[in-house]
Design an enzyme around this catalytic site. Structure first.
Site, PDB file in Angstrom:
ATOM      1  N   LYS A   1      19.732  42.216  24.997  1.00  0.00           N
ATOM      2  CA  LYS A   1      20.074  41.388  26.155  1.00  0.00           C
ATOM      3  C   LYS A   1      20.753  42.210  27.243  1.00  0.00           C
ATOM      4  CE  LYS A   1      24.073  39.777  23.479  1.00  0.00           C
ATOM      5  NZ  LYS A   1      24.621  38.623  22.752  1.00  0.00           N
TER       6      LYS A   1
ATOM      7  N   LYS B   1      29.999  52.461  21.479  1.00  0.00           N
ATOM      8  CA  LYS B   1      30.303  51.527  22.559  1.00  0.00           C
ATOM      9  C   LYS B   1      31.349  52.065  23.529  1.00  0.00           C
ATOM     10  CE  LYS B   1      28.995  47.284  20.150  1.00  0.00           C
ATOM     11  NZ  LYS B   1      29.420  45.948  19.678  1.00  0.00           N
TER      12      LYS B   1
ATOM     13  N   LYS C   1      15.634  49.167  20.641  1.00  0.00           N
ATOM     14  CA  LYS C   1      15.770  47.802  20.143  1.00  0.00           C
ATOM     15  C   LYS C   1      15.788  46.813  21.305  1.00  0.00           C
ATOM     16  CE  LYS C   1      18.625  45.079  16.954  1.00  0.00           C
ATOM     17  NZ  LYS C   1      19.848  45.075  16.115  1.00  0.00           N
TER      18      LYS C   1
END
Length: 344
Positions: free
Chosen positions: A209, A122, A206
């Site tokens: 959102k 991240k 995957k």
């Protein structure tokens, strides 16, 4: 004298999980988590929170965050969680989460956090610009779980490492403060079929959102027309569906659509292939679209109804926070006593 194994946890069984309010929920969230929550609530005392403290590890618009919390709560309710059965609450409404996280920050070791792969993914190449919260959020996650002495945690593959950290923290706390069996060593609940739903535009990625393409996912708030259109536009290949799962190897988009059908229909993938073997996607996609609309359409409608009455959602969340604190506060009081905090 021989060394003895630590005393096992002897308290009640509990389930805990949470979802961050950082964007629209989608089909992957539904199949991978929400539908499982609805089932678990009738089997084991279940605590499901909206992880707004985790959400702010990256920037969130303060004007939108409260509405996003309500949207996650609406998704919980629309997919079958009963607030009279499960405890549904916002993480930030229970200050004991932060209290316990600080103690665990002092129990966990820097080397443990350095091994967490999600922070590396991240933060990317500029980890010095990432928030300290993003680095330490696995410790807060451990506090979320152990505050309620949860024994089982629904997790996907991307969270297994964090659950192992939780077990390490629990074990070290129990040892360091001479409190054998005080915290449980929680076990993972694997999500099962449908847990890893892939993008409708790329079967190797995957469903997310954060994907810039809205056609990559089916949002829980999509209406019937949007759901059907996204299924029709889903990426496929020119080959007909095979008879066996082995023959789907190397066909990620085909495999994904078959897996979605099986999960929505609550049937084994082998049965789906047996029904559609030899047929092309021109025949399969309309059947999948009908099924997706039948299952997901009512959820979107119920979410929209719930969100039209934010005061009722707030009432449910406030009630859940009171119930959560009733369990959390005694745990923190015991921890403070074990640590040696001044009690007055």
């Amino acid at each position: 004298m021989t060394d003895q194994a630590p005393a096992p946890y002897a308290g009640p069984q509990r389930v805990l999980s949470g979802v961050q309010p950082s964007g629209d929920l989608h089909l992957g969230n539904y199949l991978g988590a929400l539908v499982k929550f609805a089932r678990l609530q009738h089997e084991t005392p279940t605590f499901i929170f909206v992880a707004d403290m985790h959400a702010i590890t990256v920037w969130q618009d303060p004007k939108k965050l409260k509405d996003q919390v309500r949207e996650i709560a609406a998704a919980y309710l629309a997919t079958g969680l009963d607030p009279k059965v499960a405890t549904i609450f916002p993480q930030s409404a229970v200050p004991e989460h932060a209290d316990l996280a600080w103690v665990f920050n002092c129990v966990a070791r820097v080397g443990w956090l350095d091994r967490m792969t999600q922070f590396k993914e991240k933060s990317g190449k500029h980890k010095e610009r990432a928030s300290v919260g993003l680095y330490t959020y696995p410790v807060l996650q451990a506090a979320d779980i152990l505050l309620y002495k949860a024994t089982r945690v629904p997790v996907g593959e991307d969270q297994r490492q964090h659950l192992e950290l939780t077990r390490d923290i629990a074990g070290k706390f129990n040892h360091d403060y001479e409190a054998p069996g005080f915290f449980p060593l929680p076990e993972p609940l694997t999500q099962g079929p449908g847990a890893r739903v892939m993008s409708l535009r790329d079967g190797t990625a995957k469903m997310s959102k954060s994907d810039p393409s809205d056609n990559s996912r089916i949002n829980l708030t999509d209406d019937a027309d949007a759901i059907a259109q996204k299924i029709r536009k889903a990426k496929t290949d020119p080959e007909p569906l095979p008879e066996t799962l082995d023959e789907l190897a190397g066909r990620p988009e085909a495999k994904n659509l078959v897996a979605i059908y099986a999960a929505l229909a609550n049937r084994p993938e082998t049965e789906v292939l047996a029904e559609f073997a030899g047929q092309g996607f021109g025949a399969f996609k309309p059947k999948l679209a009908d099924l997706a609309v039948a299952v997901m359409g009512p959820i979107g409608g119920e979410m929209r109804r719930l969100l039209s009455d934010p005061a009722e959602i707030d009432r449910i969340l406030a009630d859940g926070a009171v119930r959560a604190r009733a369990l959390a506060a005694p745990t923190v009081a015991e921890v403070k006593a074990l640590v040696g905090y001044w009690a007055g």
